[in-house]
Design an enzyme around this catalytic site. Structure first.
Site, mmCIF file in Angstrom:
data_model
loop_
_atom_site.group_PDB
_atom_site.id
_atom_site.type_symbol
_atom_site.label_atom_id
_atom_site.label_comp_id
_atom_site.label_asym_id
_atom_site.label_seq_id
_atom_site.Cartn_x
_atom_site.Cartn_y
_atom_site.Cartn_z
ATOM 1 N N CYS A 85 2.671 8.235 -8.056
ATOM 2 C CA CYS A 85 2.385 8.370 -6.591
ATOM 3 C C CYS A 85 1.436 9.409 -6.472
ATOM 4 O O CYS A 85 0.714 9.211 -5.249
ATOM 5 C CB CYS A 85 3.539 8.753 -5.780
ATOM 6 N N HIS A 141 7.889 12.370 -4.834
ATOM 7 C CA HIS A 141 6.976 11.419 -4.274
ATOM 8 C C HIS A 141 6.011 11.946 -3.489
ATOM 9 O O HIS A 141 6.565 12.855 -2.665
ATOM 10 C CB HIS A 141 8.091 10.432 -3.618
ATOM 11 N N ASN A 145 1.636 5.316 2.521
ATOM 12 C CA ASN A 145 2.669 5.521 1.238
ATOM 13 C C ASN A 145 2.536 4.216 0.507
ATOM 14 O O ASN A 145 2.573 3.079 0.888
ATOM 15 C CB ASN A 145 4.214 5.493 2.285
#
Length: 230
Positions: A14, A121, A136
């Site tokens: 991520c 994350h 995202n």
């Protein structure tokens, strides 16, 4: 409609997805970030060695795992900061008393981008054109956020435990920013603008003929600028 660059989640990468969404291109790979993480580990080890390599503190340090990265693909905020410095960008905690952070707290829409982190994350919220998008990597595609909802969205992330950082500096130019200035996106149901992986197009509710005309207009404008520069 030109594309908004959006990488969907792969493994624990991520941090890579977050940076590439912010910069709007495949600028960083896991190897790039691992190299930065290793450099930071080496620098920390050299600082610890200054007190002596035979000390218990130094031995304990060597036994500890890296705080900058791990085998899963996680990278620390220090690595992300280091990557952004290459582009002349920096991160400031949203809740800090730093003047630019206070400005963001008072009027979030005046900034260009935010990076959010919770546990392992990372994800980016960025202004493209005159609109805000949640990029995202866990989403199917970019998600449109209205100006009026942005401050509530940031507050919600804070309540959920996210750390938020203001991205400061001039972001690199990108096609999506140029196109969305000319042809703003229109939210679908739930503000979700569906995507299909890296480079996923924003599915705005636009007239196809108008979109084509705007693209031609943009190309003509670029051609004119190039001819004037010669």
């Amino acid at each position: 409609m030109e594309t908004i660059f959006h990488e969907k989640q792969e493994g624990s990468l991520c941090a890579q997805h977050c940076l590439n969404a912010l910069l709007q291109g495949a600028y960083f790979t896991p190897v790039d970030l691992a190299t930065l993480g290793q450099q930071m580990d080496d620098e920390e080890r050299m600082r610890m060695a200054e007190s002596g390599v035979d000390t218990d503190e130094y031995r304990r340090f060597l036994q500890q795992p890296s705080g900058n990265m791990d085998d899963s693909g996680y990278f620390s905020v220090q690595v992300i900061n280091s990557a952004l410095h290459v582009w002349g960008l920096e991160l400031v905690p949203y809740e800090s008393s730093e003047s630019r952070a206070v400005m963001a707290q008072q009027n979030p829409t005046e900034m260009n981008a935010y990076i959010c982190n919770y546990r392992d994350h990372w994800f980016t919220i960025r202004k493209l054109g005159h609109q805000w998008f949640n990029l995202n990597s866990l989403l199917k595609g970019p998600e449109l956020i209205s100006d009026t909802y942005l401050s509530l969205f940031l507050a919600q992330q804070q309540q959920e435990g996210y750390s938020i950082f203001v991205v400061l500096g001039d972001l690199p130019a990108c096609t999506a920013d140029e196109m969305l200035r000319l042809m703003p996106a229109v939210a679908g149901q739930g503000h979700r603008l569906g995507g299909r992986g890296p480079g996923a197009a924003v599915e705005a509710e636009q007239d196809p003929e108008l979109a084509a005309a705007l693209r031609i207009s943009l190309c003509d404008e670029r051609a004119m600028q190039l001819s004037l520069e010669r």
